[in-house]
Design a protein around this motif. Structure first.
Motif, mmCIF file in Angstrom:
data_model
loop_
_atom_site.group_PDB
_atom_site.id
_atom_site.type_symbol
_atom_site.label_atom_id
_atom_site.label_comp_id
_atom_site.label_asym_id
_atom_site.label_seq_id
_atom_site.Cartn_x
_atom_site.Cartn_y
_atom_site.Cartn_z
ATOM 1 N N PHE A 128 40.330 42.515 71.062
ATOM 2 C CA PHE A 128 41.270 42.497 72.189
ATOM 3 C C PHE A 128 41.388 43.901 72.789
ATOM 4 N N PRO A 129 40.463 44.283 73.652
ATOM 5 C CA PRO A 129 40.497 45.630 74.245
ATOM 6 C C PRO A 129 41.770 45.924 75.038
ATOM 7 N N VAL A 130 42.506 44.897 75.427
ATOM 8 C CA VAL A 130 43.734 45.072 76.205
ATOM 9 C C VAL A 130 44.853 45.725 75.379
ATOM 10 N N ILE A 131 44.732 45.749 74.058
ATOM 11 C CA ILE A 131 45.756 46.344 73.189
ATOM 12 C C ILE A 131 45.891 47.832 73.509
ATOM 13 N N ARG A 132 47.146 48.287 73.695
ATOM 14 C CA ARG A 132 47.434 49.696 73.973
ATOM 15 C C ARG A 132 48.118 50.404 72.791
ATOM 16 N N TYR A 133 48.645 49.625 71.862
ATOM 17 C CA TYR A 133 49.335 50.176 70.694
ATOM 18 C C TYR A 133 49.213 49.151 69.572
ATOM 19 N N SER A 134 49.026 49.655 68.363
ATOM 20 C CA SER A 134 49.032 48.750 67.204
ATOM 21 C C SER A 134 49.713 49.430 66.028
ATOM 22 N N LYS A 135 50.324 48.623 65.211
ATOM 23 C CA LYS A 135 50.893 49.086 63.948
ATOM 24 C C LYS A 135 50.577 48.030 62.905
ATOM 25 N N VAL A 136 49.929 48.453 61.834
ATOM 26 C CA VAL A 136 49.576 47.564 60.734
ATOM 27 C C VAL A 136 50.225 48.140 59.477
#
Length: 116
Positions: free
Chosen positions: A84-92
């Motif tokens: 999903f290239p549209v993701i601008r921020y992630s937290k795992v």
């Protein structure tokens, strides 16, 4: 920004620094959060991030034993962004239940946040 998340996803997996941990396995709890620009047409899944796909990515990564939880959260982050290239921020965030080092604690925890 639109936030999509999976909270408290439970897995039994074989991650751990010590060989015995990778043999016996342990219980893990995973939280995944992503942010993306608000879709122009919020009724079309193709403009968003499918949380079922986030679960599939997480499950795939959790099935591969790793010595370090840091590698697990990294791999999940990389695969989510690639899908999903549209993701601008992630937290795992990955929590390991009762890690076997003699302390009285519920979980150890590793979290990885990324801005794109």
């Amino acid at each position: 920004m639109l936030t999509i998340a999976l909270e408290s996803v439970r897995f039994f997996a074989h991650h751990g620094f010590y060989e015995q941990e990778r043999i016996i396995g342990n219980h893990f709890v995973l939280d995944v959060l992503v942010r993306l620009p608000e879709p122009e047409h919020p009724s079309q899944l193709g403009e968003s991030v499918n949380y079922e796909a986030l679960f599939a990515i997480s499950k795939e990564v959790m099935e591969v034993p790793q010595q370090l939880l840091e590698q697990v959260v990294h791999d999940i982050s990389v695969k989510m962004k690639a899908r999903f290239p549209v993701i601008r921020y992630s937290k795992v965030t990955l929590r390991k239940q009762a890690p076997p080092f003699g302390g009285d604690l519920a979980y150890s925890c590793v979290a990885l946040e990324k801005q794109y």
